[in-house]
Write an enzyme that holds these catalytic residues in place. Structure first.
Site, short mmCIF file in Angstrom:
data_model
loop_
_atom_site.label_atom_id
_atom_site.label_comp_id
_atom_site.label_asym_id
_atom_site.label_seq_id
_atom_site.Cartn_x
_atom_site.Cartn_y
_atom_site.Cartn_z
N LYS D 170 -10.71 8.24 2.64
CA LYS D 170 -9.30 8.57 2.83
C LYS D 170 -8.41 7.33 2.74
O LYS D 170 -7.38 7.35 2.07
CB LYS D 170 -9.07 9.27 4.17
CG LYS D 170 -7.60 9.65 4.34
CD LYS D 170 -7.30 10.61 5.44
CE LYS D 170 -5.80 10.93 5.41
NZ LYS D 170 -5.36 11.72 6.56
N LYS D 245 0.98 4.58 8.45
CA LYS D 245 -0.22 4.64 9.30
C LYS D 245 -1.47 4.39 8.47
O LYS D 245 -2.33 3.59 8.85
CB LYS D 245 -0.32 6.01 9.99
CG LYS D 245 -1.52 6.11 10.91
CD LYS D 245 -1.82 7.54 11.37
CE LYS D 245 -3.18 7.59 12.07
NZ LYS D 245 -3.61 8.97 12.39
#
Lengths: 296, 296, 296, 296
Positions: D170, D245
């Site tokens: 990811k 983030k």
């Protein structure tokens, strides 16, 4: 002395005035007729071309906006090299890339003419006050000839090495200046957002390993250095567009030399972003504004 | 005074020795039994835990590798706050993020204990010689208490503001240092590849607007500054891994504060690339090697 | 048709051959006598100058290394514009900056000649096979004239807008390509060092939001794409020096337009660093090597 | 099945609903009492702690904001590992750093519990529609167990390798996405300022080597892709703060692995600058706005 002075813009005109005041007779050339007329009143001769200006001169000085002008002024059919006598020294005070002046010097050498480079720092204020710094690229012999004349327009006359090294010194120094200023801007803005007093932070940096001209003399945070442009709305200093010109010369020269300059290139882009925001006319230290949260 | 000293590594051990020499009685704690034994021979007491060290102490000093250690040493069940008496001052000399020490100070305040931060610069040499610089984040009252003790381990004791500002000052200064050094490296390497003498270039920069500590005192080009690590194979200075630690703290703090630091982040990555090449143990000025063509 | 073809290098020569094969009669000009001789054997006429080549031609095609050549070939006294007849279409297939071709087109327009730009992609392989992509900047009318001829040298003939937009499309696409490739290199190298299988990672990226031509067709990690240069030692693809040329054009055009391109400039510097390391002759995807720890 | 589901925020709540709809009995835990009450009405059990939720469950799923929460939920005295039975599988769907989940998995293994990671992409829309992509880090055996359950909340269930590789996949993909988007933004803005139609430019890029998901599906230039956030004021997509983030996780992981990511770090800073300007709530493609001259 009879001095050909070609290029009478914001820098060239006050430099020429200082030579006239020092008692020299000038052969002037520029495309701007008004400035020619003004200087002619002080007793100078107006020339029809660079060639004409160079004819009969004891020294040729050029001060031009960019490399293309330097090539044209020296090498065109009506250029300096078409009029200058063998053995007459010449010096180009423009800020351009090192290769162009080396090419011009090589062309001049074929007819017995020595050309050096002597870009300046100090801005229009220094040009008027006669306090410029000249970074001179010339043989030691040529430097010895040029130095007393340059000293009538400036205070520091620095010998950097052979022709081209004046430009190299200037673009290397100014690239570092452009980087340092952004470094100071980031450090000050980070400190401010984390909660330290910016005056205290500047004092600590200036007595520590982060100290640099940009933090000590020209701190970009408003109020830290009273005499810096940051304390008067980022006016009246070294404009961001001028910094962009020098960073452009540095990255171009680096490209030609296959020399990476990552920080230099990033600095160029950050001033470019400042220019896009419409702030290219501000002092280059206003780059700090990109790091400060705007109040609504 | 009875001083609890927790953390006796490369920096902490010589700092503790200087306090012992100054006549204080130390309560020592560290996980390394050997260094404890060595210092105990000088008359110090060995403690079983940070709590035990803090018990009965007139002052607590901590010098630890990272934020997690600082949290644990102060806040764990057997930590400093479990043993310290109300009113006893404490100071953490570790280099960590500002928020951690603020959190610890807030926890301590609930039991009437004041904690300040005082990260140092000067390296192991400065720790041994007692010439460190302490950047102190503490109330003025707390600073007044700490200053004479810190002065027995260092030369410059600088008050930066309230707790946390010592860390802020250090990471902002060192981020700027990390940037400046790469800026100097790029300027020197560009000048060299374009053909100016690097000694001449350094001299010009150091009398001009590009001057900074990295160019004057610690120039990365071999031979330019005799006393700099560059002139002795990049050994014995401020290691690239230490610079990486400080840049990591700076970019982390910037992230938490929503504060961009583009140059700071690029600098971090360039030292990281140096680390990947296996050169993390060299002085940080060896970053210039990435800009120099290797001879085959 | 009689077609003047000027510039017979690695790209121009095979393109000219394809036109000869298609039955056209070529007027050839180049400084390289050997390639002229070879092509003359196929029935083409050798010209003494660009002017001579353009005389009597129904169409003029130029394929040159850089902007200075394009200016000279069109604008010099013995250039194309001195020989071409009004109404004869011309197209420059060189990869140069957009402003130069706009300047040339403006000069040509004064004598009733329409010049367009049509830079190519596809490399020497595509030039030989006649499968090039042409990005054409030309009025719709001019494009309609050029398209069937260009289709004899290429497969995709794309209309980008008015003159100059062919160059713009090419440099924008290639700047993005240069950035994407480094992005893929960093993602693959990070994944590898963190411990995921690089083949698996590429598969995931290629079915997710990170997918791009550089990850799917040309993945820089060895072994991931069998047909990519990474799987054959970074040979035989698009050389880093060619990527550097295009990134140089992009950042120069951006500078002239006061348009920041931070990632584009960083990409340029990273390929520049690759060139400094001596790897400029490798395929540009070898930029990944800077991210891989060398085994000792 | 009895499934413990811990973490019922914007993502967790709709994921839990899909499991309830599929007929499972859920043991719910969250600090938000309101969402617990709403889900309890659908027949689920409310638990007093992660430990309580795990007791008697056949499977444990966690979906938490950050690494600190994951450590606490699994490892605290009242955490999952205190309640779970040996042999019961667990999976964490949070997006966190790879090391944390590896640490948790190592702790769990000591008591015969297997923990995997399965971060998702697809946003709150995908969570509600049950169309998420799960990137699963788990042994093949564990993956086989998890897959049918995950398939009740998502459409693509991808096996990435052992525990931690889901996170790695990811963050690598999203770092590349963050870079590509800025690359597209720069290419589109440069093309626009140089004078090519942005729709035409996008079409050319999308059929050439610059093509990527960011240019094809999610082009940041308004009007180019009708369904992209750029065509509806940069609302309703993947917020810049979420991208920040993920880039923060990527650069942190890179730092720990001594792996440079220059483009990744620059991308992080450019979104950080966007956040400073007050645009962190916009879709991340609004990063293009920094490249567009504002009209006055």
């Amino acid at each position: 002395m009879k001095i050909a002075f070609i290029g009478l813009g914001n820098m060239g005109a006050p430099m020429a005035r200082n030579l006239i005041r020092a008692g020299h007779q000038l052969h002037l050339f520029d495309l701007n007729q008004q400035v020619l007329a003004e200087l002619a009143e002080l007793g100078s001769r107006i020339s029809e071309s660079p060639k004409h200006a160079a004819q009969g001169a004891d020294l040729v000085i050029t001060m031009l906006p960019a490399a293309a002008h330097v090539r044209a002024v020296y090498l065109n059919d009506d250029g300096v090299l078409a009029g200058i006598s063998a053995g007459v020294p010449a010096v180009d005070c423009s800020t351009i890339d090192p290769q162009t002046i080396r090419d011009v010097a090589a062309a001049a050498a074929k007819q017995g003419v020595v050309v050096g480079d002597a870009p300046v720092s100090g801005g229009t204020g220094g040009a008027q006050a006669g306090t410029l710094t000249f970074m001179v690229g010339a043989s030691l012999e040529h430097f010895t000839v040029l130095k007393p004349i340059l000293a009538q327009m400036g205070r520091n006359i620095v010998h950097c090495g052979d022709v081209g090294t004046g430009q190299i010194a200037k673009i290397c120094n100014n690239m570092l200046l452009g980087i340092s200023m952004i470094g100071v801007a980031e450090a000050m803005a980070l400190g401010n957002s984390l909660g330290i007093d910016t005056g205290v932070l500047a004092t600590i940096i200036n007595s520590s390993t982060g100290r640099c001209w940009s933090s000590e003399m020209y701190n970009p945070w408003p109020g830290v250095v009273e005499t810096a442009p940051a304390s008067r709305g980022y006016t009246g200093g070294f404009g961001a567009e001028l910094m962009l010109k020098d960073l452009g010369l540095a990255t171009e020269a680096a490209k030609a030399a296959h020399q990476p300059v990552l920080m230099g290139a990033l600095a160029q882009q950050l001033y470019q972003a400042m220019s896009l925001r419409g702030d290219g006319g501000k002092d280059f230290s206003a780059v700090v504004e990109a790091y400060i949260k705007k109040e609504n």
